[in-house]
Design an enzyme around this catalytic site. Structure first.
Site, PDB file in Angstrom:
ATOM      1  N   TYR A 166       0.270  -2.422  -7.981  1.00 19.65           N
ATOM      2  CA  TYR A 166       0.016  -1.022  -7.589  1.00 19.65           C
ATOM      3  C   TYR A 166       0.988  -0.106  -8.290  1.00 19.65           C
ATOM      4  CZ  TYR A 166       3.695  -2.238  -4.150  1.00 19.65           C
ATOM      5  OH  TYR A 166       4.834  -2.706  -3.538  1.00 19.65           O
ATOM      6  N   PRO A 167       0.514   1.110  -8.596  1.00 20.76           N
ATOM      7  CA  PRO A 167       1.427   2.105  -9.152  1.00 20.76           C
ATOM      8  C   PRO A 167       2.053   2.913  -8.027  1.00 20.76           C
ATOM      9  CG  PRO A 167      -0.834   2.901  -9.325  1.00 20.76           C
ATOM     10  CD  PRO A 167      -0.899   1.558  -8.618  1.00 20.76           C
ATOM     11  N   MET A 168       3.249   3.402  -8.245  1.00 23.49           N
ATOM     12  CA  MET A 168       3.895   4.248  -7.229  1.00 23.49           C
ATOM     13  C   MET A 168       4.827   5.269  -7.867  1.00 23.49           C
ATOM     14  SD  MET A 168       6.825   1.851  -5.459  1.00 23.49           S
ATOM     15  CE  MET A 168       7.546   3.217  -4.548  1.00 23.49           C
ATOM     16  N   HIS A 193      17.322  -0.952  -0.083  1.00 23.59           N
ATOM     17  CA  HIS A 193      16.011  -1.459  -0.513  1.00 23.59           C
ATOM     18  C   HIS A 193      16.157  -2.882  -1.089  1.00 23.59           C
ATOM     19  CE1 HIS A 193      12.423  -1.553  -3.212  1.00 23.59           C
ATOM     20  NE2 HIS A 193      13.287  -1.938  -4.126  1.00 23.59           N
ATOM     21  N   GLN A 206       9.120  -9.806  -8.169  1.00 27.33           N
ATOM     22  CA  GLN A 206       8.582  -8.481  -8.461  1.00 27.33           C
ATOM     23  C   GLN A 206       8.920  -8.076  -9.885  1.00 27.33           C
ATOM     24  OE1 GLN A 206      11.582  -8.756  -7.477  1.00 27.33           O
ATOM     25  NE2 GLN A 206      12.784  -6.897  -7.682  1.00 27.33           N
ATOM     26  N   SER A 244      11.326   3.934   0.611  1.00 25.91           N
ATOM     27  CA  SER A 244       9.855   4.013   0.624  1.00 25.91           C
ATOM     28  C   SER A 244       9.350   4.939   1.722  1.00 25.91           C
ATOM     29  CB  SER A 244       9.237   2.626   0.810  1.00 25.91           C
ATOM     30  OG  SER A 244       9.567   1.803  -0.281  1.00 25.91           O
TER      31      SER A 244
END
Ligand code: 76R
Length: 270
Positions: A166-168, A193, A206, A244
């Protein structure tokens, strides 16, 4: 103006999504389908072996749901090599049965936050002793950081079965603007994080690649894991974490399953 953190770039990434025209596929004569599978397998095998560049990594995944059928991920040292890989696919007989509903371009990146926070956590978790031991420890830590950074810049694609992409972006709003926070604050948020992230060591790998100036969001996130529930859990847990919860903005999610190129025919013939 807050000072931008220094960044170092590694391999470029292309997430190449394809849908299959199933009606055309089923209607096609057997020899056409055979040629498409043969050329598709050859393409995927060559690219997984990275015969087209000095280094890099590629893998193919079947995608669930309506957004795509296949996702081919390429990491290569240059944007040109990615472009060549994409065009080379178009020249296969398989491409005639596919469309490209979407794609994503990014480049792996390591920023000051990574080296700072990794170094801090290493140092605080490894109490130093005096004399020679301290010197050895320092060398080991430097070597550890070097390998950690190298792994982020030149990621391998693990054999684990499942992937989520996914892009963020980070928010740039009046009340919540990541880019006007002080460096110290961003760095603290990212180390909190990172602490959550490290709880998933061994379960999730990731790849975070920047897409600022390259694609529509600011990063492309690729999560690899053996259990789709771990993928769901890490993303959910991070939603509660400030970086986030306050500053994350997310694009569409794609979930897939890795398969060896030789299984392409079985996948297409279902
Ligand atoms: O070491 C540290 O303390 C922090 C290192 C670290 C940084 C700087 C780190 C660790 N990340 C960093 C930066 Mn990350 N990461 C994501 C997502 O779904 C979501 O909410 C976010 C998607 C996941 C799942 C994830 C996982 N991270 C970033 C950035 C760039 C921010 C910037 O530069 O402004 C983004 C967009 C991002 C997003 N991160 C980790 C993980 C995991 C598992 C870790 C710990 C393991 C590791 O360090 O390799």
């Amino acid at each position: 103006m807050a000072k931008p953190p220094r960044t170092e770039e590694g391999w470029y990434a292309l997430h190449d999504f394809r849908t299959v025209d199933w009606d055309a596929w089923r209607a096609a004569p057997e020899r056409e389908r055979e040629a498409a599978v043969e050329e598709g397998v050859a393409y995927l095998e060559e690219h997984e072996r990275v015969v087209d560049a000095e280094e890099g990594a590629s893998a193919v995944f079947s995608v669930l749901g309506h957004k795509a059928d296949l996702m081919i991920v390429h990491f290569r040292p240059t944007l040109d090599a990615l472009s060549a890989a994409e065009r080379r696919f178009e020249s296969t007989a398989l491409a005639e049965f596919t469309d490209q509903p979407t794609s994503y371009v990014s480049v792996t990146e390591v920023s000051d936050y990574v080296s700072d926070s990794y170094f801090d956590s290493e140092v605080s978790e490894t109490p130093r002793e005096g004399g020679e031991a301290a010197d050895d420890g320092e060398e080991e830590t430097d070597e550890g950081i070097r390998r950690y950074i190298e792994g982020k810049l030149k990621p391998d694609i693990p054999d684990t079965e499942y992937v989520s992409f996914y892009p963020m972006s980070r928010k740039r709003e009046a009340e919540q603007n990541w880019y006007t926070l002080e460096y110290e604050e961003r760095s603290d948020l990212l180390s909190a994080h990172g602490e959550i992230g490290r709880e998933y060591a061994g379960k999730i790998k990731q790849v975070i690649a920047s897409s600022v100036g390259l694609d529509d969001y600011e990063w492309g996130v690729t999560l690899f894991g053996g259990d789709p529930a771990d993928i769901k859990d890490i993303v959910y847990e991070m939603r509660f974490d400030e970086a986030s919860a306050e500053y994350g903005e997310f694009g569409p999610f794609y979930v897939g399953r890795r398969f060896p190129p030789t299984d392409l025919g079985a996948y297409l013939d279902g």
